[in-house]
Enzyme design. Structure first.
Site, mmCIF file in Angstrom:
data_model
loop_
_atom_site.group_PDB
_atom_site.id
_atom_site.type_symbol
_atom_site.label_atom_id
_atom_site.label_comp_id
_atom_site.label_asym_id
_atom_site.label_seq_id
_atom_site.Cartn_x
_atom_site.Cartn_y
_atom_site.Cartn_z
ATOM 1 N N PHE A 36 1.417 -23.740 37.668
ATOM 2 C CA PHE A 36 0.272 -23.565 39.015
ATOM 3 C C PHE A 36 0.612 -21.813 39.853
ATOM 4 O O PHE A 36 2.041 -21.594 40.032
ATOM 5 C CB PHE A 36 -0.360 -24.078 39.933
ATOM 6 C CG PHE A 36 0.382 -25.055 40.966
ATOM 7 C CD1 PHE A 36 1.217 -25.616 41.184
ATOM 8 C CD2 PHE A 36 -0.660 -24.469 42.428
ATOM 9 C CE1 PHE A 36 2.040 -26.356 42.755
ATOM 10 C CE2 PHE A 36 0.697 -25.121 43.053
ATOM 11 C CZ PHE A 36 1.177 -25.589 43.326
ATOM 12 N N SER A 59 7.063 -19.859 35.088
ATOM 13 C CA SER A 59 6.947 -21.244 35.047
ATOM 14 C C SER A 59 6.300 -21.856 33.923
ATOM 15 O O SER A 59 7.252 -22.742 33.330
ATOM 16 C CB SER A 59 6.106 -21.584 35.721
ATOM 17 O OG SER A 59 6.603 -20.781 37.365
ATOM 18 N N ILE A 154 11.009 -23.165 39.899
ATOM 19 C CA ILE A 154 9.136 -23.064 38.116
ATOM 20 C C ILE A 154 8.485 -24.074 39.794
ATOM 21 O O ILE A 154 8.429 -24.866 40.132
ATOM 22 C CB ILE A 154 9.874 -24.546 37.395
ATOM 23 C CG1 ILE A 154 10.820 -24.628 36.109
ATOM 24 C CG2 ILE A 154 8.206 -24.755 36.450
ATOM 25 C CD1 ILE A 154 11.411 -25.082 35.558
ATOM 26 N N LYS A 155 7.688 -23.112 39.478
ATOM 27 C CA LYS A 155 6.187 -23.412 40.358
ATOM 28 C C LYS A 155 5.523 -24.642 39.088
ATOM 29 O O LYS A 155 4.402 -24.230 38.951
ATOM 30 C CB LYS A 155 5.525 -22.204 40.860
ATOM 31 C CG LYS A 155 4.484 -22.619 41.845
ATOM 32 C CD LYS A 155 4.140 -21.893 43.007
ATOM 33 C CE LYS A 155 2.895 -22.237 43.361
ATOM 34 N NZ LYS A 155 3.246 -22.685 44.495
ATOM 35 N N SER A 156 5.423 -25.640 39.629
ATOM 36 C CA SER A 156 4.918 -26.963 38.761
ATOM 37 C C SER A 156 3.903 -27.802 39.766
ATOM 38 O O SER A 156 4.133 -27.808 40.567
ATOM 39 C CB SER A 156 6.118 -27.331 38.637
ATOM 40 O OG SER A 156 6.014 -28.682 38.771
#
Ligand code: PMP
Length: 307
Positions: A36, A59, A154-156
């Protein structure tokens, strides 16, 4: 009069907020499998838009998630959502989930990723009191995820690491928590990056300390250098932070938030520092500069087509 409900984009269609939904079989829901972005819009300019879009695709790439839209089409979906909601000062939550699969973790069972765009109005004065007063933090006992594990680069959709630290902070009566990496170096706060000021220089932890490389962080590094400061990316110890002259956090929604107490220890003189204040004032000038983002109400088509 009933207020008009905001519209949310889900996979090519717009739904009223109360009926916008995805499947309970979506692996974003079942496993936090997805990515996101949180993005701000100031006076009709999407701040640092390219940087956010690049990070989203990076990401996604790192978890082999195929974003089902090209950057151009995704841009159109975002701009259209803002326009349909008539927003000029807003927060955008852009979400790409792995999509519907079975109950196993195997991502190959998810045939198509889903794209969600939520937009909400944000008053430009949002968080003003917090910015004037500053906040208190603890050092959390929850360590940041390692860079060789579910790295925060990682913008998970998996934010449990931050949620647990935030809970610990609130239980301790603090506003937020600073989190340490595996080696005990200070990484970042639960949803913001950290800067400290010492003897006139500015320091911030590097991505090897388990941080999400924030878009705001990068902009603040450049802005501070333009103001004539030395900015050094360097592993910081808890000692460095408690003995800083000034400290502040940066993030898209919160922008720049001064830290005035760390683990009950006063930072500097306990007030918002002079350098922090200068950076905050400069940031207000750049944040709605069309050069720093994508103006949505004038040139969008030209810019989209040029890419
Ligand atoms: N760290 C984390 C863990 C975050 O979730 C965020 C975003 N809220 C940030 C740092 C700040 O990043 P950005 O400036 O890109 O919003």
């Amino acid at each position: 009069m009933v207020a008009k409900e905001p519209l949310v984009y889900v996979d090519g269609q717009w739904f009223p907020k109360s009926s916008a939904s995805i499947s309970v079989y979506d692996h974003g829901m079942l496993y936090g499998d997805g990515v996101f972005e949180g993005i701000r819009v100031y006076k009709g300019v999407i701040f640092q838009f390219k940087e956010h879009l690049d990070r989203l695709y990076s990401s996604a790439k790192s978890i082999k998630l195929q974003v089902p839209l090209t950057p151009q089409d995704l841009t159109r979906a975002i701009v259209e959502t803002l326009k349909r909601n008539g927003l000029k000062d807003a927060y955008i939550r852009l979400v790409v989930t792995r999509g519907v699969g079975d109950l196993g973790v195997d991502p190959r069972k998810c045939r198509k990723a889903s794209v969600i765009v939520i937009t909400e109005p944000v008053d430009p004065t949002f968080g003003m009191i917090t910015k004037q007063k500053g906040i208190s933090v603890i050092f959390s006992s929850v360590r940041r995820d390692a860079v060789d594990a579910t790295t925060h680069e990682i913008k998970s959709l998996n934010y449990l690491n931050s949620v647990m630290a935030k809970q610990e902070a609130l239980d301790a009566g603090a506003d937020d928590a600073l989190m340490l990496d595996r080696n005990g170096f200070v990484s970042e706060a639960t949803t913001t990056n950290l800067f400290i000021v010492k003897d006139g220089d500015i320091f911030t932890p590097p991505s090897t300390s388990g941080i999400l490389p924030g878009v705001t962080r990068k902009r603040i590094i450049h802005l501070s250098r333009d103001l004539g400061y030395r900015v050094i990316e360097k592993a910081l110890t808890p000692f460095d932070v408690t003995n800083a002259d000034e400290a502040f956090l940066t993030g898209t929604l919160s922008e720049i938030v001064p830290l005035v107490t760390v683990r009950g220890i006063t930072v500097g003189d306990g007030k918002v520092g002079a350098i922090t204040r200068e950076i905050m004032e400069s940031f207000v000038k750049v944040r709605s500069d069309p050069k720093d983002g994508l103006p949505i109400y004038q040139e969008t088509e030209r810019i989209v087509n040029r890419k």
